[in-house]
Design an enzyme around this catalytic site. Structure first.
Site, short mmCIF file in Angstrom:
data_model
loop_
_atom_site.label_atom_id
_atom_site.label_comp_id
_atom_site.label_asym_id
_atom_site.label_seq_id
_atom_site.Cartn_x
_atom_site.Cartn_y
_atom_site.Cartn_z
CG ASP A 34 -24.74 78.12 43.63
OD1 ASP A 34 -23.30 77.64 43.34
OD2 ASP A 34 -25.04 79.06 43.22
CG HIS A 124 -9.09 69.68 15.96
ND1 HIS A 124 -8.63 68.74 16.07
CD2 HIS A 124 -10.13 69.36 15.54
CE1 HIS A 124 -9.01 67.81 15.07
NE2 HIS A 124 -10.10 68.67 14.45
CG ASP A 162 -5.07 61.65 10.95
OD1 ASP A 162 -4.38 62.48 9.92
OD2 ASP A 162 -5.90 60.94 11.60
CE LYS A 185 -8.55 58.58 12.50
NZ LYS A 185 -8.39 59.54 14.01
NE ARG A 187 -12.82 58.93 14.41
CZ ARG A 187 -12.34 58.33 15.40
NH1 ARG A 187 -13.00 57.38 16.29
NH2 ARG A 187 -11.30 58.69 16.31
CG ASP A 211 -3.37 61.87 16.73
OD1 ASP A 211 -3.58 62.21 16.03
OD2 ASP A 211 -4.14 61.01 16.28
CB SER A 215 -10.27 61.12 22.48
OG SER A 215 -11.71 61.43 23.06
N GLY A 217 -8.71 56.55 22.44
CA GLY A 217 -7.48 55.93 22.16
C GLY A 217 -7.92 54.76 21.26
#
Ligand code: R5P
Length: 284
Positions: A34, A124, A162, A185, A187, A211, A215, A217
């Site tokens: 399950d 993090h 960064d 950097k 995003r 880094d 994640s 890349g």
């Protein structure tokens, strides 16, 4: 001291047991039809300090961690240390939008209910550590192990993708005795990143980008392209946590000359053991 390896982190757990000269016990785990998780530590009893090594990612591994914590207390452990090499939900460390949970804090609260001590690796956001109010917490850096690993690759410049990752680049570069710097950097989307040209002398140099997480890349690919444009001879990449979502690993292999990551998450490139640094934190 006994080291228990959960199913997400058994390679690191075995290395750690060796470093600590401790007995290693692999937890027995399976998934019921399950979808629920079963976990068992096949020992009659435990005493003294028990170290559980298990990621809180993905979701089912987090459940396994909670079950293992209860299992060791049930067998008589007197002190429980949880080594959580990759701490899941660390990136939801804020309520970014109204109505969202503070996911990282939810994880902390459940874990610290049954642990005396928690050891994390390159968390993090260090702010997460402040939420451990019941258990002691330490964050271990993978950078020295990354530096040691790359000693044989002739790296002559270490770069952070960064500015926020500059400290990490510095710790690795110091181990290698070379210069370090960072890229700028921006995003653009979940998978696309733009690297702004910066006054970096990469010409004919063997560059290592470091880094905390890879994640998709996208960050490493964009940095590699920029460094090759600047004339770098070799571009290598390293990270602590290699998530490699989708086809990130195959894509990265086409761009970088060497890729290695720590063994906080297990993959074909998790060649760098952080066990020496975790052992130091446990014995400290
Ligand atoms: C960002 O804060 C992290 O340090 C990494 O740079 C990021 O998670 C990398 O993501 P991706 O591999 O998807 O570019």
């Amino acid at each position: 001291m006994i080291v228990i390896g959960g199913s997400a982190s058994s390679n690191l757990a075995k290395d750690l047991a060796q470093q600590l000269n401790a007995e290693y016990v692999q937890a027995v785990t399976k998934t019921f039809p399950d979808g629920e998780t079963y976990a068992r530590i096949e020992r009659e009893a435990l005493s003294g300090e028990v170290v559980i090594v298990q990621n809180s990612y993905p979701n089912e591994k987090f459940v396994e961690l909670l079950l293992l914590q209860d299992a060791v207390w049930g067998l008589g452990a007197e002190k429980v240390t949880c080594v959580i090499p990759y701490f899941g939900y660390a990136r939801q460390d804020e309520r970014f939008n109204r109505g969202e949970p503070l996911s990282a804090k939810v994880m902390v609260e459940h874990i610290q209910m049954s642990a005396d001590r928690v050891v994390l690796v390159d968390i993090h956001n260090p702010r997460i550590m402040d939420w451990f109010t019941k258990a002691k917490v330490k964050d271990v850096h993978a950078a020295p192990c990354v530096g040691d690993f790359f000693k044989e690759y002739g790296v002559d410049l270490v770069l952070a993708p960064d500015e926020g990752a500059l400290k990490r680049a510095g710790w690795t570069a110091e181990k290698l005795g070379v210069d370090w710097d960072y890229l700028i950097k921006t995003r653009l989307s979940g998978t696309r990143v733009h690297m702004t040209p910066k006054n970096i002398d990469a010409k004919d140099r063997k560059v290592l980008i470091v880094d905390d997480i890879i994640s998709t890349g996208g960050t490493i690919v964009a940095a590699t392209e920029e460094l090759k444009r600047l004339g770098a001879r070799t571009v290598m990449a390293a990270c602590t946590h290699g998530l490699f979502v989708g086809n990130a690993l195959d894509n990265l292999k086409k761009h970088v000359d060497k890729l290695a990551c720590a063994n906080t998450l297990e993959s074909e490139v998790s060649q760098i053991s952080v066990a020496p640094e975790v052992a130091k934190a446990i014995l400290d």
